[in-house]
Write a protein that holds these residues in place. Structure first.
Motif, PDB file in Angstrom:
ATOM      1  N   GLN A 136     -28.437  74.992  -5.764  1.00  0.00           N
ATOM      2  CA  GLN A 136     -28.781  74.095  -4.664  1.00  0.00           C
ATOM      3  C   GLN A 136     -29.384  72.798  -5.190  1.00  0.00           C
ATOM      4  O   GLN A 136     -29.068  71.706  -4.689  1.00  0.00           O
ATOM      5  N   SER A 137     -30.236  72.920  -6.201  1.00  0.00           N
ATOM      6  CA  SER A 137     -30.904  71.744  -6.758  1.00  0.00           C
ATOM      7  C   SER A 137     -29.909  70.779  -7.388  1.00  0.00           C
ATOM      8  O   SER A 137     -30.013  69.555  -7.233  1.00  0.00           O
ATOM      9  N   ILE A 138     -28.940  71.319  -8.097  1.00  0.00           N
ATOM     10  CA  ILE A 138     -27.924  70.471  -8.733  1.00  0.00           C
ATOM     11  C   ILE A 138     -27.155  69.680  -7.676  1.00  0.00           C
ATOM     12  O   ILE A 138     -26.960  68.467  -7.800  1.00  0.00           O
ATOM     13  N   LEU A 139     -26.738  70.374  -6.618  1.00  0.00           N
ATOM     14  CA  LEU A 139     -25.991  69.695  -5.560  1.00  0.00           C
ATOM     15  C   LEU A 139     -26.865  68.701  -4.806  1.00  0.00           C
ATOM     16  O   LEU A 139     -26.419  67.596  -4.465  1.00  0.00           O
ATOM     17  N   GLY A 140     -28.113  69.091  -4.516  1.00  0.00           N
ATOM     18  CA  GLY A 140     -29.023  68.208  -3.800  1.00  0.00           C
ATOM     19  C   GLY A 140     -29.307  66.931  -4.575  1.00  0.00           C
ATOM     20  O   GLY A 140     -29.300  65.826  -4.017  1.00  0.00           O
ATOM     21  N   LEU A 141     -29.565  67.064  -5.873  1.00  0.00           N
ATOM     22  CA  LEU A 141     -29.817  65.897  -6.715  1.00  0.00           C
ATOM     23  C   LEU A 141     -28.569  65.027  -6.829  1.00  0.00           C
ATOM     24  O   LEU A 141     -28.656  63.785  -6.813  1.00  0.00           O
ATOM     25  N   ALA A 142     -27.413  65.656  -6.962  1.00  0.00           N
ATOM     26  CA  ALA A 142     -26.166  64.894  -7.063  1.00  0.00           C
ATOM     27  C   ALA A 142     -25.939  64.062  -5.801  1.00  0.00           C
ATOM     28  O   ALA A 142     -25.540  62.890  -5.878  1.00  0.00           O
ATOM     29  N   ALA A 143     -26.207  64.655  -4.643  1.00  0.00           N
ATOM     30  CA  ALA A 143     -26.047  63.922  -3.390  1.00  0.00           C
ATOM     31  C   ALA A 143     -27.041  62.766  -3.306  1.00  0.00           C
ATOM     32  O   ALA A 143     -26.695  61.660  -2.876  1.00  0.00           O
ATOM     33  N   GLY A 144     -28.288  63.014  -3.718  1.00  0.00           N
ATOM     34  CA  GLY A 144     -29.301  61.967  -3.699  1.00  0.00           C
ATOM     35  C   GLY A 144     -28.938  60.814  -4.618  1.00  0.00           C
ATOM     36  O   GLY A 144     -29.087  59.635  -4.260  1.00  0.00           O
ATOM     37  N   ILE A 145     -28.461  61.139  -5.804  1.00  0.00           N
ATOM     38  CA  ILE A 145     -28.058  60.101  -6.755  1.00  0.00           C
ATOM     39  C   ILE A 145     -26.877  59.303  -6.209  1.00  0.00           C
ATOM     40  O   ILE A 145     -26.820  58.073  -6.324  1.00  0.00           O
ATOM     41  N   ALA A 146     -25.929  59.991  -5.588  1.00  0.00           N
ATOM     42  CA  ALA A 146     -24.766  59.311  -5.011  1.00  0.00           C
ATOM     43  C   ALA A 146     -25.199  58.343  -3.915  1.00  0.00           C
ATOM     44  O   ALA A 146     -24.690  57.215  -3.833  1.00  0.00           O
TER      45      ALA A 146
END
Length: 359
Positions: A136-146
């Motif tokens: 979840q953290s990987i996806l959440g951070l990826a979305a935030g960075i995007a």
């Protein structure tokens, strides 16, 4: 997809302009997702029934033991119908639509893996907590960075406080942190709420509908200026996706209402919560989501308070957490808990919508 077709027909001089209206496409997205869910629902349930359903945890309320064998992973129906309806009616050139779809399906994949372990290995605990949280953290951070890397307006990186129209806090790269906590946080919050038949899906539908209103207003410069909310170019298209969630959710509720023919499972709960969090961040209404999604927040806080109290004092605050189980153990019938929580959610959503004018 159909928007592109209508544009092509207009170029040929056919005069078809109806699909250019965002409100029309949002309504059609709702009806399409609802119709697809009602049509595909029975067949989906039959296929899921082959998996023999989700095992019921022995440490839960004893009244739930009779639910053993009920098909789970019904959230797949929600993801399928939301995706199809969005692809049909949304502007596929809009980056926000694709970002939220990726978040929805990505967290749905995590939930599917969790549900699959529960069903295939008959392990009611599912995926290890650390593994699930890492994914979840990987996806959440990826979305935030995007979101941060694609920010093209000042409002994209400003934190707004509802009601206080003159308070706007520049956060810059802090957007990544906020996106992470809202996406991952609400993903888990909806998942914790999904413990009774229909309890999580109706508040999700209500919140999605309200976020659709915010998205429509934020994407319209004149409406945003009049309502004194952040103007987010392109965010209006998320109204179509929110509408699709409403339609799919209502279609799923047809089968999930008490007594449930199918459970949502983590595949649906994790995905819906993450999508709602992502939409709130995009339209810059993070704190309003906390209000409108108050049921999810209360459920999460009840678990946190229960764990903290037991570790510090050895005593429990509630008879069982999340808090909906507390009321079950107090003797409330399951339908009473569900409907009363829906009523509270409805009131909280209205309170959130009221912030559009109370500024």
């Amino acid at each position: 997809m159909l928007l592109e077709l209508s544009r092509w027909l207009q170029e040929l001089g056919s005069g078809i302009a109806l699909f250019n209206y965002l409100t029309v496409r949002a309504i059609l997205a709702t009806l399409t997702a609802l119709a697809l869910a009602l049509w595909l629902g029975p067949g989906t349930i039959r296929r899921l029934a082959v998996l023999k359903g989700q095992p019921i945890r022995s440490d839960g309320p004893q009244t739930h033991l009779s639910k053993a064998g009920t098909p789970t992973m019904g959230g797949a129906l929600i993801l399928l119908t939301v995706t199809l309806s969005t692809l049909l009616w949304a502007n596929l050139r809009n980056r926000y639509v694709w970002l939220v779809l990726v978040v929805l399906l990505g967290f749905g994949l995590i939930g599917w893996l969790d549900d699959w372990i529960k069903v295939a290995k008959r392990n009611p605990k599912g995926l290890r907590s650390r593994t699930k949280y890492l994914m979840q953290s990987i996806l959440g951070l990826a979305a935030g960075i995007a979101l941060f890397m694609s920010a093209d307006a000042p409002s994209n990186t400003i934190f707004y406080l509802p009601v206080l129209k003159d308070v706007a806090i520049p956060i810059g790269a802090g957007l990544v942190v906020i996106a992470y906590f809202w996406i991952v946080g609400f993903s888990n919050a909806v998942n914790l709420t999904d413990g009774l038949d229909g309890l999580a899906i109706m508040p999700s539908v209500l919140v999605a509908g309200a976020l659709g209103v915010f998205a429509y207003a934020a994407g319209h410069a004149q409406f945003a200026a009049y309502l004194q909310i952040p103007a987010v170019p392109g965010a209006g298209e998320l109204a179509v996706l929110c509408a699709a969630i409403c339609g799919a959710g209502l279609g799923f509720l047809w089968f999930n209402t008490y007594p449930a023919q199918v459970f949502m499972g983590d595949i649906g709960a994790l995905a819906l919560g993450a999508a709602l969090g992502a939409i709130a961040v995009i339209v810059r209404q993070e704190l309003v989501l906390v209000v409108m999604g108050g049921i999810f927040v209360i459920e999460t806080l009840s678990v946190m308070a229960q764990v903290a109290s037991f570790k510090l004092t050895g005593r429990r605050i509630f008879r069982m957490a999340p808090i909906h189980h507390h009321f079950e153990l107090k003797g409330w019938p399951e339908p009473r808990v569900i409907v009363r929580f829906w009523i509270i959610s409805f009131v909280l959503v209205l309170a959130g919508l009221a912030t559009l004018k109370v500024r």
